[in-house]
Motif scaffolding. Structure first.
Motif, PDB file in Angstrom:
ATOM      1  N   ASP A 305       0.822  -1.218   0.000  1.00 48.95           N
ATOM      2  CA  ASP A 305       0.000   0.000   0.000  1.00 48.95           C
ATOM      3  C   ASP A 305       0.849   1.258   0.000  1.00 48.95           C
ATOM      4  OD1 ASP A 305      -2.322  -1.491  -0.023  1.00 48.95           O
ATOM      5  OD2 ASP A 305      -2.529  -1.472   2.173  1.00 48.95           O
ATOM      6  N   ARG A 306       2.086   1.144   0.484  1.00 43.94           N
ATOM      7  CA  ARG A 306       2.993   2.292   0.500  1.00 43.94           C
ATOM      8  C   ARG A 306       3.913   2.323  -0.713  1.00 43.94           C
ATOM      9  NH1 ARG A 306       3.714   0.994   6.247  1.00 43.94           N
ATOM     10  NH2 ARG A 306       2.766   2.605   7.564  1.00 43.94           N
ATOM     11  N   ALA A 311       8.095   5.948  -7.899  1.00 42.65           N
ATOM     12  CA  ALA A 311       8.855   6.772  -6.966  1.00 42.65           C
ATOM     13  C   ALA A 311      10.358   6.550  -7.171  1.00 42.65           C
ATOM     14  CB  ALA A 311       8.453   6.452  -5.531  1.00 42.65           C
ATOM     15  N   ALA A 312      11.162   7.348  -6.485  1.00 43.24           N
ATOM     16  CA  ALA A 312      12.623   7.228  -6.587  1.00 43.24           C
ATOM     17  C   ALA A 312      13.120   6.158  -5.610  1.00 43.24           C
ATOM     18  CB  ALA A 312      13.284   8.568  -6.302  1.00 43.24           C
ATOM     19  N   ASN A 313      12.726   4.910  -5.854  1.00 44.42           N
ATOM     20  CA  ASN A 313      13.061   3.800  -4.962  1.00 44.42           C
ATOM     21  C   ASN A 313      14.565   3.511  -4.999  1.00 44.42           C
ATOM     22  OD1 ASN A 313      10.212   3.108  -4.294  1.00 44.42           O
ATOM     23  ND2 ASN A 313      10.120   2.681  -6.493  1.00 44.42           N
ATOM     24  N   LEU A 386      11.128  11.053  -3.800  1.00 50.09           N
ATOM     25  CA  LEU A 386      11.840  10.383  -2.707  1.00 50.09           C
ATOM     26  C   LEU A 386      10.929  10.179  -1.502  1.00 50.09           C
ATOM     27  CD1 LEU A 386      15.247  12.227  -3.017  1.00 50.09           C
ATOM     28  CD2 LEU A 386      14.956   9.746  -3.092  1.00 50.09           C
ATOM     29  N   ARG A 387      10.040  11.112  -1.236  1.00 52.39           N
ATOM     30  CA  ARG A 387       9.117  10.947  -0.098  1.00 52.39           C
ATOM     31  C   ARG A 387       8.136   9.800  -0.328  1.00 52.39           C
ATOM     32  NH1 ARG A 387       9.561  16.609   0.016  1.00 52.39           N
ATOM     33  NH2 ARG A 387       7.683  16.881  -1.272  1.00 52.39           N
ATOM     34  N   GLU A 388       7.900   9.445  -1.579  1.00 51.97           N
ATOM     35  CA  GLU A 388       7.028   8.316  -1.900  1.00 51.97           C
ATOM     36  C   GLU A 388       7.802   7.004  -2.021  1.00 51.97           C
ATOM     37  OE1 GLU A 388       3.743   8.580  -2.017  1.00 51.97           O
ATOM     38  OE2 GLU A 388       4.007  10.692  -1.477  1.00 51.97           O
ATOM     39  N   ALA A 389       9.105   7.063  -1.813  1.00 55.30           N
ATOM     40  CA  ALA A 389       9.973   5.935  -2.149  1.00 55.30           C
ATOM     41  C   ALA A 389       9.993   4.855  -1.075  1.00 55.30           C
ATOM     42  CB  ALA A 389      11.396   6.432  -2.391  1.00 55.30           C
ATOM     43  N   THR A 390      10.348   3.666  -1.531  1.00 53.44           N
ATOM     44  CA  THR A 390      10.747   2.558  -0.667  1.00 53.44           C
ATOM     45  C   THR A 390      12.258   2.418  -0.780  1.00 53.44           C
ATOM     46  OG1 THR A 390       8.662   1.360  -0.881  1.00 53.44           O
ATOM     47  CG2 THR A 390      10.631   0.060  -0.343  1.00 53.44           C
ATOM     48  N   VAL A 391      12.929   2.368   0.358  1.00 58.92           N
ATOM     49  CA  VAL A 391      14.383   2.221   0.376  1.00 58.92           C
ATOM     50  C   VAL A 391      14.736   0.889   1.023  1.00 58.92           C
ATOM     51  CG1 VAL A 391      16.564   3.137   1.259  1.00 58.92           C
ATOM     52  CG2 VAL A 391      14.763   4.709   0.489  1.00 58.92           C
ATOM     53  N   PRO A 413      11.802   9.028   3.041  1.00 62.46           N
ATOM     54  CA  PRO A 413      11.099   8.032   2.238  1.00 62.46           C
ATOM     55  C   PRO A 413       9.956   7.395   3.033  1.00 62.46           C
ATOM     56  CG  PRO A 413      13.210   7.187   2.976  1.00 62.46           C
ATOM     57  CD  PRO A 413      13.198   8.632   3.341  1.00 62.46           C
ATOM     58  N   ALA A 414       8.971   6.870   2.312  1.00 64.22           N
ATOM     59  CA  ALA A 414       7.768   6.339   2.958  1.00 64.22           C
ATOM     60  C   ALA A 414       8.072   5.131   3.825  1.00 64.22           C
ATOM     61  CB  ALA A 414       6.732   5.981   1.896  1.00 64.22           C
ATOM     62  N   GLN A 415       8.972   4.253   3.372  1.00 68.43           N
ATOM     63  CA  GLN A 415       9.287   3.048   4.150  1.00 68.43           C
ATOM     64  C   GLN A 415      10.713   2.611   3.875  1.00 68.43           C
ATOM     65  OE1 GLN A 415       6.979  -0.465   3.031  1.00 68.43           O
ATOM     66  NE2 GLN A 415       6.683   0.341   0.959  1.00 68.43           N
ATOM     67  N   LEU A 416      11.298   1.987   4.886  1.00 69.55           N
ATOM     68  CA  LEU A 416      12.647   1.441   4.810  1.00 69.55           C
ATOM     69  C   LEU A 416      12.567  -0.050   5.075  1.00 69.55           C
ATOM     70  CD1 LEU A 416      14.398   4.079   7.109  1.00 69.55           C
ATOM     71  CD2 LEU A 416      14.296   4.130   4.619  1.00 69.55           C
ATOM     72  N   VAL A 417      13.223  -0.836   4.251  1.00 70.46           N
ATOM     73  CA  VAL A 417      13.355  -2.272   4.486  1.00 70.46           C
ATOM     74  C   VAL A 417      14.832  -2.539   4.738  1.00 70.46           C
ATOM     75  CG1 VAL A 417      13.091  -4.583   3.536  1.00 70.46           C
ATOM     76  CG2 VAL A 417      11.340  -2.844   3.098  1.00 70.46           C
ATOM     77  N   TYR A 418      15.141  -2.922   5.973  1.00 68.98           N
ATOM     78  CA  TYR A 418      16.520  -2.988   6.469  1.00 68.98           C
ATOM     79  C   TYR A 418      16.900  -4.452   6.662  1.00 68.98           C
ATOM     80  CZ  TYR A 418      20.460  -1.437   9.511  1.00 68.98           C
ATOM     81  OH  TYR A 418      21.688  -1.178  10.068  1.00 68.98           O
ATOM     82  N   VAL A 419      17.932  -4.896   5.943  1.00 65.02           N
ATOM     83  CA  VAL A 419      18.458  -6.254   6.083  1.00 65.02           C
ATOM     84  C   VAL A 419      19.709  -6.174   6.947  1.00 65.02           C
ATOM     85  CG1 VAL A 419      19.341  -8.279   4.864  1.00 65.02           C
ATOM     86  CG2 VAL A 419      17.535  -6.873   3.827  1.00 65.02           C
ATOM     87  N   ALA A 420      19.744  -6.957   8.027  1.00 68.60           N
ATOM     88  CA  ALA A 420      20.819  -6.816   9.017  1.00 68.60           C
ATOM     89  C   ALA A 420      21.398  -8.170   9.390  1.00 68.60           C
ATOM     90  CB  ALA A 420      20.296  -6.130  10.270  1.00 68.60           C
TER      91      ALA A 420
END
Length: 465
Positions: A305-306, A311-313, A386-391, A413-420
């Protein structure tokens, strides 16, 4: 098979094909680097004459070491399980606040203790002769995952300010053919070291002492068969065993000389129906099922949904494009995404690997500098995209850090997906992001390194409106 020239060596040491940190040479053999040791400097020799203490083991700590106390002093104990009573020989008294010790006898064993999956790493051996790289091999699989979950949960609470239940999932066996239920048979890249007399083996735990072994049980079967454990290689520094999913297994002998960048051989890795080109000495996940596991996890973590395909993903620390491809495969060929990676060769491979998507591109840049330039130079329209982006970001073990977090938060950005791959680094960055107006919404953790203390996590953080 014929041996290759000794200068023809891989260096599996950086995420996504960039040449230097994760994992280091010892960690490729499975041995974690001694905490606090300077890069490239041999750790202090392990004491073999230290006092032997009787200890009640209390809990597990970050780094896979157990915690006990003796006369008010913290003692970090290797090869023990919380709840056990052990006798342990002190191996390091250099720190005022704590000592290090190695279990030499188990007086009261945990119900979760089992025969070690690697005989050469068992407490039956003297600590200085135990193979490193399987520090949880004496613990039943379910308890291993529970201990990893405990470390991640504690880190999120202490450093991230988040109270969250955590379950560490085993890798789906369908994604890792050949891997065994006891957590062996999964490593597709193994580094063995060569002693002064030419003998081959892993390092002993927390040292640079080469330990001769008769087996490498964490390795996939084709590498276990290829490992020259009984041979000698005078003058060599290391032996790398590589089993790409899209090419034949290889043995590479190194004399320590760096190969010219333009001469680095390439290989291929297959994830589902997609093939990735990667330098043979570039980073690729070492568990046979890891790349597919992380592909599915990142796809699941993105809130559809986000997500705006126009967007500038961004795919930061993008390596050869594995996770950018995961986004493209989920959301289709209209996706715009830029993969940013500091290593030029990895970026070149990423460009080819992402050629299916017209809107995909791969840039060579340090992530902090790339974000600084975006922040300074982006037009109003670019900032809106960038504000609409997924990073997606997959930083090295040290994490993204304050500078990158601050610059990301400024772009909003709208959401961050962080792999750690490090619980404390993830938790610290989660804490920094929460102070910048992001909240942790989604978290999955995976046992991509069975029989070791390492754990991988995939988190989603969203901007609070």
């Amino acid at each position: 098979m014929p041996r290759p020239p000794r200068s023809d060596r891989p260096n599996h040491a950086r995420r996504g094909g960039r040449p230097a940190r994760r994992p280091n040479a010892a960690e490729q053999a499975g041995a974690p680097a001694p905490k606090g040791s300077a890069r490239g400097r041999a750790p202090a020799p392990i004491r073999t004459d230290g006092p032997v203490l009787e200890l009640e083991v209390e809990r597990i700590a970050h780094g896979g070491i157990a915690v006990a106390h003796h006369e008010g002093r913290v003692v970090f104990v290797a090869d023990a399980i919380p709840g056990e009573r052990v006798r342990a020989r002190v191996s390091d008294t250099a720190h005022e606040r704590f000592w290090r010790a190695d279990t030499v006898e188990v007086l009261e064993a945990s119900a979760d203790r089992r025969e070690h999956v690697w005989a050469e790493a068992s407490v039956d051996r003297a600590p200085e002769r135990r193979a490193g790289g399987a520090e949880f091999g004496h613990i039943a699989d379910e308890r291993q995952r529970a201990l990893k979950a405990e470390v991640l949960r504690d880190a999120l609470s202490r450093f991230g300010g988040v109270e969250r239940d955590v379950v560490v999932q085993a890798v789906d066996p369908a994604l890792a053919p050949g891997a065994r239920a006891d957590g062996t048979g999964w490593r597709t890249r193994v580094r063995l070291h060569v002693a002064a007399d030419g003998a081959v083996g892993p390092y002993a735990a927390r040292s640079h002492t080469v330990v001769p072994v008769a087996s490498v049980p964490l390795a996939v079967d084709e590498l276990a068969a290829l490992a020259p454990l009984s041979e000698r290689f005078p003058g060599a520094v290391s032996i790398d065993l590589v089993a790409p999913s899209g090419a034949d297994p290889q043995l590479v002998v190194s004399d320590g000389e760096r190969m010219p960048r333009g001469e680095r051989p390439v290989t291929s890795e297959v994830v589902g129906d997609r093939r990735f080109t990667v330098d043979r000495d570039g980073f690729w996940q070492v568990h046979r099922g890891a790349a597919a596991t992380l592909t599915k996890a990142v796809q699941a973590a993105v809130d559809a949904d986000r997500f705006d395909p126009r967007a500038a993903n961004l795919d930061l620390y993008g390596g050869v494009g594995l996770l950018a491809a995961a986004i493209g495969d989920r959301f289709g060929d209209t996706v715009r995404i830029t993969s940013v990676e500091s290593d030029e060769r990895a970026t070149g491979h990423a460009g080819a690997n992402l050629a299916d998507w017209v809107g995909a591109r791969a840039l060579t840049a340090r992530v902090d500098r790339f974000l600084a330039e975006l922040e300074a130079d982006a037009s109003a329209g670019e900032r809106a995209r960038l504000r609409e982006a997924t990073v997606v970001l997959d930083p090295p073990r040290s994490g993204a850090g304050r500078d990158v977090v601050d610059r990301l938060a400024a772009l909003r950005p709208a959401q961050l997906v962080y792999v750690a791959c490090d619980p404390v680094a993830l938790a610290r960055d989660v804490g920094l992001l929460r102070r910048q107006g992001y909240e942790l919404e989604h978290l999955e953790a995976f046992d991509l390194f069975p029989n070791t203390h390492h754990v991988e996590a995939v988190a989603r953080l969203a901007a609070i409106v």
